[in-house]
Scaffold this motif. Structure first.
Motif, mmCIF file in Angstrom:
data_model
loop_
_atom_site.group_PDB
_atom_site.id
_atom_site.type_symbol
_atom_site.label_atom_id
_atom_site.label_comp_id
_atom_site.label_asym_id
_atom_site.label_seq_id
_atom_site.Cartn_x
_atom_site.Cartn_y
_atom_site.Cartn_z
ATOM 1 N N VAL A 194 0.852 -1.200 0.000
ATOM 2 C CA VAL A 194 0.000 0.000 0.000
ATOM 3 C C VAL A 194 0.889 1.253 0.000
ATOM 4 O O VAL A 194 0.629 2.221 -0.717
ATOM 5 N N HIS A 195 1.974 1.186 0.786
ATOM 6 C CA HIS A 195 2.915 2.315 0.854
ATOM 7 C C HIS A 195 3.582 2.557 -0.513
ATOM 8 O O HIS A 195 3.698 3.702 -0.953
ATOM 9 N N ILE A 196 3.978 1.484 -1.187
ATOM 10 C CA ILE A 196 4.632 1.637 -2.505
ATOM 11 C C ILE A 196 3.608 2.086 -3.555
ATOM 12 O O ILE A 196 3.941 2.868 -4.446
ATOM 13 N N LEU A 197 2.364 1.623 -3.443
ATOM 14 C CA LEU A 197 1.328 2.112 -4.368
ATOM 15 C C LEU A 197 1.141 3.617 -4.184
ATOM 16 O O LEU A 197 0.917 4.346 -5.151
ATOM 17 N N GLY A 198 1.257 4.082 -2.945
ATOM 18 C CA GLY A 198 1.216 5.526 -2.684
ATOM 19 C C GLY A 198 2.367 6.238 -3.386
ATOM 20 O O GLY A 198 2.183 7.313 -3.957
ATOM 21 N N ILE A 199 3.546 5.602 -3.366
ATOM 22 C CA ILE A 199 4.696 6.189 -4.067
ATOM 23 C C ILE A 199 4.426 6.210 -5.571
ATOM 24 O O ILE A 199 4.800 7.158 -6.264
ATOM 25 N N ALA A 200 3.732 5.174 -6.074
ATOM 26 C CA ALA A 200 3.385 5.148 -7.504
ATOM 27 C C ALA A 200 2.496 6.349 -7.843
ATOM 28 O O ALA A 200 2.650 6.955 -8.909
#
Lengths: 164, 175
Positions: free
Chosen positions: B38-44
């Motif tokens: 979820v955190h990396i999707l936020g970075i995306a």
């Protein structure tokens, strides 16, 4: 899947390059570049997917967004692949039998197939829905498939590190 | 590390926030990798919004889109993604607070994150004062380019530093 147990994968781990990456700051460096590149792959694809779903950037034709964003997806994908391979070779034998890694590869192939289906089959009829705000169901399906598959690639990718 | 910073970690250690975060991380199956994703999707989303806007301002991407229109359209996505990342990040931060508040790279991450957020907020607010704010004069366009270059560097360093938190010894204790 006998080849997954082949001792050749151990040989890969013993390449001088694998030792160099695995034993130095090269590993975290490649990993951080991998995360940024992967986020760019998913971010740029997400923008096109949301347009296919009719949820964002509806004032732009699908062809315009696709033409301007897909090159960024591919560029970032190349960087993610190179950095990913750099990390892979340091633990090749463990990665190929890691279920999370296997899922990641399967999901990547499915995401690629979804994208290929869109570009080679569906895209021929682009003129019919290029500027449509309410996009056809087929496009919505392809867009949501893409979102789920790429999120799955990320989840599986992140899970690799929890199993290794 | 300055004492005011490390003391935040000490303060959170043993708190309800820590026990809550640790409970979630340890009890819910697959919670750590799911929350990290979820955190990396936020970075995306950071990449698809502010980074893409910066690249547009620098003339490198999506040239058919107008800067002001992009800003208005993309910024809400960015603020929601950042809110989501504060929540997903908080689980790990509260789970092991002394680990983070004694980690120099975490200090770096915040030192990049705070100016990145303020700069982006300033850019967003200015663009709301007037239609086509950034395109109205050459001077403003060059200001936008300066901001974009700085913003691009800051946001990429935030993402980079985030990943290096786990590898702090590579920088601070070279072999």
């Amino acid at each position: 899947m006998e080849f997954l147990r082949s001792p050749k994968w151990i040989d890969v781990e013993n390449w001088p390059l694998s030792w160099e990456i695995g034993g130095t700051a090269w590993f975290p460096f490649l990993e951080s570049i991998h995360v940024i590149a992967a986020a760019m792959v998913v971010g740029s694809i997400l923008m096109v997917d949301l347009r296919l779903l009719g949820l964002a950037a509806t004032r732009y034709p699908i062809t315009t967004l696709s033409n301007e964003l897909v090159p960024w997806s591919w560029g970032a994908f190349v960087i993610a692949t190179i950095t990913g391979l750099g990390m892979f070779i340091t633990r090749a034998a463990s990665h190929v039998v890691n279920p999370a890694f296997q899922w990641k590869i399967v999901l990547l192939v499915l995401a690629g197939a979804n994208m290929a289906y869109f570009h080679f089959r569906v895209y021929k009829h682009v003129a019919q829905w290029d500027t449509a705000v309410a996009t056809p169901t087929q496009l919505k399906l392809i867009g949501s498939m893409s979102l789920f598959l790429w999120a799955g690639v990320m989840l599986a990718g992140r899970w690799v590190g929890h199993i290794i | 590390m300055p004492e005011y910073f490390t003391s935040i970690g000490t303060l959170l250690e043993g708190s309800m926030l820590q026990s809550g975060a640790l409970w979630a991380l340890r009890t819910i199956p697959g919670f750590p990798p799911i929350i990290q994703t979820v955190h990396i999707l936020g970075i995306a989303v950071v990449m698809a919004t502010v980074v893409m806007l910066d690249l547009r301002i620098l003339g490198l991407a999506v040239r058919s889109q107008k800067i002001s229109e992009m800003t208005q359209r993309l910024m809400p996505w960015l603020w929601w993604a950042l809110a989501s990342n504060f929540v997903s990040g908080a689980f790990f931060l509260f789970g092991r607070p002394t680990r983070y508040f004694n980690n120099p790279i975490f200090g770096w991450k915040l030192s990049f994150l705070l100016p990145a957020i303020l700069l982006t907020l300033l850019f967003h607010l200015l663009s709301r004062t007037e239609i086509d704010y950034w395109e109205l004069s050459t001077k403003r366009l060059w200001t936008a380019r300066g901001i974009a270059l700085l913003s691009l560097g800051l946001w990429l360093m935030v993402a980079m530093a985030g990943r290096w938190i786990a590898y702090v010894e590579y920088i601070y204790f070279p072999a």
